[in-house]
Design a protein around this motif. Structure first.
Motif, PDB file in Angstrom:
ATOM      1  N   VAL A 208     -10.772 -33.054   4.603  1.00 18.48           N
ATOM      2  CA  VAL A 208     -10.577 -32.349   5.872  1.00 18.48           C
ATOM      3  C   VAL A 208      -9.499 -31.288   5.712  1.00 18.48           C
ATOM      4  CG1 VAL A 208      -9.820 -32.546   8.264  1.00 18.48           C
ATOM      5  CG2 VAL A 208     -11.313 -34.301   7.273  1.00 18.48           C
ATOM      6  N   HIS A 209      -9.871 -30.055   6.019  1.00 12.91           N
ATOM      7  CA  HIS A 209      -8.910 -28.946   6.013  1.00 12.91           C
ATOM      8  C   HIS A 209      -8.974 -28.262   7.368  1.00 12.91           C
ATOM      9  CE1 HIS A 209      -6.419 -25.669   4.622  1.00 12.91           C
ATOM     10  NE2 HIS A 209      -7.337 -24.803   4.989  1.00 12.91           N
ATOM     11  N   GLU A 210      -7.829 -28.194   8.036  1.00 12.73           N
ATOM     12  CA  GLU A 210      -7.741 -27.625   9.378  1.00 12.73           C
ATOM     13  C   GLU A 210      -8.621 -28.398  10.342  1.00 12.73           C
ATOM     14  OE1 GLU A 210      -8.504 -23.475   8.772  1.00 12.73           O
ATOM     15  OE2 GLU A 210      -6.441 -23.097   8.099  1.00 12.73           O
ATOM     16  N   ASP A 211      -9.762 -27.880  10.752  1.00  9.84           N
ATOM     17  CA  ASP A 211     -10.494 -28.534  11.834  1.00  9.84           C
ATOM     18  C   ASP A 211     -11.829 -29.157  11.439  1.00  9.84           C
ATOM     19  OD1 ASP A 211     -11.668 -26.140  11.294  1.00  9.84           O
ATOM     20  OD2 ASP A 211     -11.873 -25.500  13.375  1.00  9.84           O
ATOM     21  N   TYR A 212     -12.187 -29.173  10.146  1.00  7.27           N
ATOM     22  CA  TYR A 212     -13.436 -29.826   9.773  1.00  7.27           C
ATOM     23  C   TYR A 212     -13.426 -30.255   8.309  1.00  7.27           C
ATOM     24  CZ  TYR A 212     -15.205 -25.686   7.285  1.00  7.27           C
ATOM     25  OH  TYR A 212     -15.382 -24.663   6.400  1.00  7.27           O
ATOM     26  N   CYS A 213     -14.343 -31.160   7.978  1.00  8.41           N
ATOM     27  CA  CYS A 213     -14.462 -31.691   6.623  1.00  8.41           C
ATOM     28  C   CYS A 213     -15.223 -30.719   5.740  1.00  8.41           C
ATOM     29  CB  CYS A 213     -15.184 -33.039   6.656  1.00  8.41           C
ATOM     30  SG  CYS A 213     -15.493 -33.741   5.017  1.00  8.41           S
ATOM     31  N   ARG A 214     -14.670 -30.428   4.561  1.00  6.68           N
ATOM     32  CA  ARG A 214     -15.307 -29.482   3.651  1.00  6.68           C
ATOM     33  C   ARG A 214     -16.413 -30.132   2.819  1.00  6.68           C
ATOM     34  NH1 ARG A 214     -12.629 -24.473   3.783  1.00  6.68           N
ATOM     35  NH2 ARG A 214     -11.461 -24.559   5.737  1.00  6.68           N
ATOM     36  N   ARG A 215     -16.650 -31.427   3.021  1.00  2.35           N
ATOM     37  CA  ARG A 215     -17.730 -32.089   2.295  1.00  2.35           C
ATOM     38  C   ARG A 215     -18.923 -32.371   3.196  1.00  2.35           C
ATOM     39  NH1 ARG A 215     -20.185 -36.730   0.204  1.00  2.35           N
ATOM     40  NH2 ARG A 215     -20.454 -36.658  -2.063  1.00  2.35           N
ATOM     41  N   CYS A 216     -18.685 -33.014   4.368  1.00  2.00           N
ATOM     42  CA  CYS A 216     -19.809 -33.336   5.254  1.00  2.00           C
ATOM     43  C   CYS A 216     -19.896 -32.398   6.461  1.00  2.00           C
ATOM     44  CB  CYS A 216     -19.726 -34.782   5.720  1.00  2.00           C
ATOM     45  SG  CYS A 216     -18.428 -35.130   6.947  1.00  2.00           S
ATOM     46  N   TYR A 217     -18.923 -31.480   6.590  1.00  2.00           N
ATOM     47  CA  TYR A 217     -18.869 -30.468   7.654  1.00  2.00           C
ATOM     48  C   TYR A 217     -18.632 -31.062   9.037  1.00  2.00           C
ATOM     49  CZ  TYR A 217     -20.953 -27.476   4.029  1.00  2.00           C
ATOM     50  OH  TYR A 217     -21.217 -26.803   2.870  1.00  2.00           O
ATOM     51  N   CYS A 218     -18.215 -32.316   9.104  1.00  3.75           N
ATOM     52  CA  CYS A 218     -17.927 -32.938  10.391  1.00  3.75           C
ATOM     53  C   CYS A 218     -16.659 -32.340  10.989  1.00  3.75           C
ATOM     54  CB  CYS A 218     -17.755 -34.445  10.207  1.00  3.75           C
ATOM     55  SG  CYS A 218     -17.164 -35.313  11.680  1.00  3.75           S
ATOM     56  N   SER A 219     -16.707 -31.950  12.256  1.00  2.70           N
ATOM     57  CA  SER A 219     -15.518 -31.460  12.947  1.00  2.70           C
ATOM     58  C   SER A 219     -14.608 -32.631  13.280  1.00  2.70           C
ATOM     59  CB  SER A 219     -15.910 -30.737  14.237  1.00  2.70           C
ATOM     60  OG  SER A 219     -16.714 -29.612  13.954  1.00  2.70           O
ATOM     61  N   ILE A 220     -13.309 -32.415  13.217  1.00  2.00           N
ATOM     62  CA  ILE A 220     -12.385 -33.489  13.533  1.00  2.00           C
ATOM     63  C   ILE A 220     -12.402 -33.779  15.031  1.00  2.00           C
ATOM     64  CG2 ILE A 220     -10.898 -32.924  11.573  1.00  2.00           C
ATOM     65  CD1 ILE A 220      -8.927 -31.679  13.581  1.00  2.00           C
ATOM     66  N   TRP A 221     -11.987 -34.979  15.387  1.00  2.00           N
ATOM     67  CA  TRP A 221     -11.946 -35.389  16.785  1.00  2.00           C
ATOM     68  C   TRP A 221     -10.974 -34.518  17.569  1.00  2.00           C
ATOM     69  CZ3 TRP A 221     -13.767 -38.066  20.750  1.00  2.00           C
ATOM     70  CH2 TRP A 221     -12.916 -38.393  21.811  1.00  2.00           C
ATOM     71  N   ASP A 222     -11.403 -34.132  18.758  1.00  2.00           N
ATOM     72  CA  ASP A 222     -10.568 -33.343  19.649  1.00  2.00           C
ATOM     73  C   ASP A 222     -10.637 -33.961  21.040  1.00  2.00           C
ATOM     74  OD1 ASP A 222     -10.326 -30.872  21.690  1.00  2.00           O
ATOM     75  OD2 ASP A 222      -9.211 -30.413  19.862  1.00  2.00           O
ATOM     76  N   GLU A 223      -9.553 -33.864  21.785  1.00  2.00           N
ATOM     77  CA  GLU A 223      -9.519 -34.461  23.117  1.00  2.00           C
ATOM     78  C   GLU A 223     -10.631 -33.919  24.022  1.00  2.00           C
ATOM     79  OE1 GLU A 223      -7.704 -36.974  24.227  1.00  2.00           O
ATOM     80  OE2 GLU A 223      -6.811 -37.168  22.238  1.00  2.00           O
ATOM     81  N   SER A 224     -11.066 -32.696  23.765  1.00  2.00           N
ATOM     82  CA  SER A 224     -12.144 -32.133  24.585  1.00  2.00           C
ATOM     83  C   SER A 224     -13.456 -32.886  24.391  1.00  2.00           C
ATOM     84  CB  SER A 224     -12.345 -30.651  24.242  1.00  2.00           C
ATOM     85  OG  SER A 224     -12.750 -30.493  22.892  1.00  2.00           O
ATOM     86  N   ASP A 225     -13.572 -33.639  23.271  1.00  2.00           N
ATOM     87  CA  ASP A 225     -14.784 -34.417  23.028  1.00  2.00           C
ATOM     88  C   ASP A 225     -14.929 -35.572  24.001  1.00  2.00           C
ATOM     89  OD1 ASP A 225     -15.770 -32.941  20.791  1.00  2.00           O
ATOM     90  OD2 ASP A 225     -14.211 -33.838  19.555  1.00  2.00           O
ATOM     91  N   LEU A 226     -13.870 -35.864  24.749  1.00  2.00           N
ATOM     92  CA  LEU A 226     -13.940 -36.928  25.748  1.00  2.00           C
ATOM     93  C   LEU A 226     -14.963 -36.618  26.841  1.00  2.00           C
ATOM     94  CD1 LEU A 226     -10.161 -37.861  26.128  1.00  2.00           C
ATOM     95  CD2 LEU A 226     -11.983 -39.349  25.264  1.00  2.00           C
ATOM     96  N   ASP A 227     -15.366 -35.347  26.930  1.00  2.00           N
ATOM     97  CA  ASP A 227     -16.395 -34.973  27.903  1.00  2.00           C
ATOM     98  C   ASP A 227     -17.747 -35.590  27.541  1.00  2.00           C
ATOM     99  OD1 ASP A 227     -14.540 -33.467  29.256  1.00  2.00           O
ATOM    100  OD2 ASP A 227     -15.108 -31.582  28.295  1.00  2.00           O
ATOM    101  N   CYS A 228     -17.938 -35.890  26.233  1.00  2.00           N
ATOM    102  CA  CYS A 228     -19.229 -36.403  25.758  1.00  2.00           C
ATOM    103  C   CYS A 228     -19.147 -37.815  25.188  1.00  2.00           C
ATOM    104  CB  CYS A 228     -19.802 -35.467  24.687  1.00  2.00           C
ATOM    105  SG  CYS A 228     -20.051 -33.763  25.215  1.00  2.00           S
ATOM    106  N   TYR A 229     -17.950 -38.239  24.787  1.00  2.00           N
ATOM    107  CA  TYR A 229     -17.784 -39.550  24.162  1.00  2.00           C
ATOM    108  C   TYR A 229     -16.683 -40.345  24.869  1.00  2.00           C
ATOM    109  CZ  TYR A 229     -20.396 -37.190  20.492  1.00  2.00           C
ATOM    110  OH  TYR A 229     -21.349 -36.491  19.793  1.00  2.00           O
ATOM    111  N   GLU A 230     -16.846 -41.659  24.874  1.00  2.00           N
ATOM    112  CA  GLU A 230     -15.854 -42.509  25.525  1.00  2.00           C
ATOM    113  C   GLU A 230     -14.495 -42.407  24.836  1.00  2.00           C
ATOM    114  OE1 GLU A 230     -16.763 -46.581  26.323  1.00  2.00           O
ATOM    115  OE2 GLU A 230     -18.850 -46.133  26.791  1.00  2.00           O
ATOM    116  N   ASN A 231     -14.522 -42.360  23.512  1.00  2.00           N
ATOM    117  CA  ASN A 231     -13.283 -42.352  22.746  1.00  2.00           C
ATOM    118  C   ASN A 231     -13.555 -41.830  21.343  1.00  2.00           C
ATOM    119  OD1 ASN A 231     -14.374 -44.642  21.258  1.00  2.00           O
ATOM    120  ND2 ASN A 231     -13.792 -45.878  23.037  1.00  2.00           N
ATOM    121  N   LYS A 232     -12.518 -41.727  20.543  1.00  2.00           N
ATOM    122  CA  LYS A 232     -12.632 -41.222  19.182  1.00  2.00           C
ATOM    123  C   LYS A 232     -13.541 -42.099  18.323  1.00  2.00           C
ATOM    124  CE  LYS A 232      -9.880 -40.181  15.055  1.00  2.00           C
ATOM    125  NZ  LYS A 232      -8.522 -40.132  14.466  1.00  2.00           N
ATOM    126  N   THR A 233     -13.450 -43.410  18.508  1.00  2.00           N
ATOM    127  CA  THR A 233     -14.266 -44.327  17.703  1.00  2.00           C
ATOM    128  C   THR A 233     -15.750 -44.052  17.887  1.00  2.00           C
ATOM    129  OG1 THR A 233     -12.584 -46.065  17.794  1.00  2.00           O
ATOM    130  CG2 THR A 233     -14.838 -46.748  17.273  1.00  2.00           C
TER     131      THR A 233
END
Length: 290
Positions: free
Chosen positions: A209-234
């Motif tokens: 992970v560099h800055e805001d996403y993974c350079r291997r799987c391209y997954c974006s890191i968890w952000d508090e704004s994701d709470l709009d779509c997910y219950e929690n980080k897990t």
């Protein structure tokens, strides 16, 4: 009109399509047959091409009744082309390869983005082999996502030798192994800062992970704004892990042998088999609905 006349119409117009391979020939033949069945004037040529990884056809009929049927036929085969490898005709996926939109099966996707293999000073990419000892200097583009290497010849001066993209598996492994003498002090400092700043990816389990996403799987890191779509980080990480496992884009298959980033010790899988089956069905339902 007889079937033989329909076949002559199809074979006459098939060469009018500008394509990257023969994978869509069967689709185009079927589309042209439907043109003929709809009443298309066989003396009017049909033209088409590949654009943005999909089949395009812009022909317009003079007969207004026929012309109302043609757009629906074209939409049908444009949609089918986005699921068909343009090289071989097997099942394909719409992808981005070196900034170009293409539709390819896994085999031809991996041919277009082969894994970089490094043995000693030798770099192999597909059938091409390069010697790192010939590298004189390097240039980077797009924030170190593309590297170009140059060689120096005593008679011809400096010449471009080769270039590599971050989309190729083992790209970052290559940057780690190129002799430091090839890079300027500024480039060395930037690369060192990049590798030293990497953190753990909870989705794929690599230190990538560099800055805001993974350079291997391209997954974006968890952000508090994701709470709009997910219950929690897990829940967010769990879904990203299931995306990687299902690998609908073949990305994880492409990077299966990538050694650029270390594996995180004790990386935990958060989803159960039952949750995976439910998520898989939801994804299939979404695709069918689209």
């Amino acid at each position: 009109m007889s079937d033989s006349e329909a076949q002559r119409f199809i074979e006459k117009n098939l060469p009018n399509f500008s394509l990257n391979g023969k994978g869509w020939h069967a689709l185009i033949r079927d589309m042209l047959f439907e043109f003929w069945a709809a009443g298309w004037d066989v003396n009017t040529n049909v033209y088409g091409k590949e654009k943005f990884g999909e089949l395009r056809c812009y022909s317009v009929a003079e007969n207004e009744l026929v012309n109302r049927l043609i757009p629906g036929i074209v939409r049908k085969y444009t949609s089918l082309s986005l699921k068909t490898c343009e090289t071989c005709g097997n099942n394909g996926i719409h992808r981005i390869v070196n900034s170009w939109e293409v539709t390819l099966c896994l085999e031809h996707y991996m041919e277009r983005l082969p894994t970089i293999s490094i043995v000693g000073n030798k770099i192999s990419v597909g059938e091409k082999v390069f010697d790192m000892s010939r590298f004189h200097r390097a240039e980077f583009q797009r924030e170190y996502r593309i590297v170009q290497f140059y060689t120096r010849d005593r008679f011809r001066g400096e010449e471009f030798l080769c270039a590599f993209s971050w989309q190729l598996p083992n790209y970052y492994a290559l940057l780690r192994q190129v002799p430091s003498s090839v890079f300027t002090d500024e480039q060395t400092q930037a690369l060192s800062g990049f590798f030293n700043s990497l953190s753990n990816c909870e989705a794929c389990g690599h230190v990538a992970v560099h800055e805001d996403y993974c350079r291997r799987c391209y997954c974006s890191i968890w952000d508090e704004s994701d709470l709009d779509c997910y219950e929690n980080k897990t829940e967010y990480i769990k879904e990203r892990q299931m995306d990687n496992f299902l690998d609908r884009s073949d990305h994880m298959a492409l990077f299966k042998n990538d050694t650029s980033f270390e594996k995180v010790p004790g990386h935990k899988i958060l989803f159960t088999q039952e949750e995976l089956e439910i998520y898989k069905q939801e994804c299939e339902d979404d695709e069918d609905g689209f």
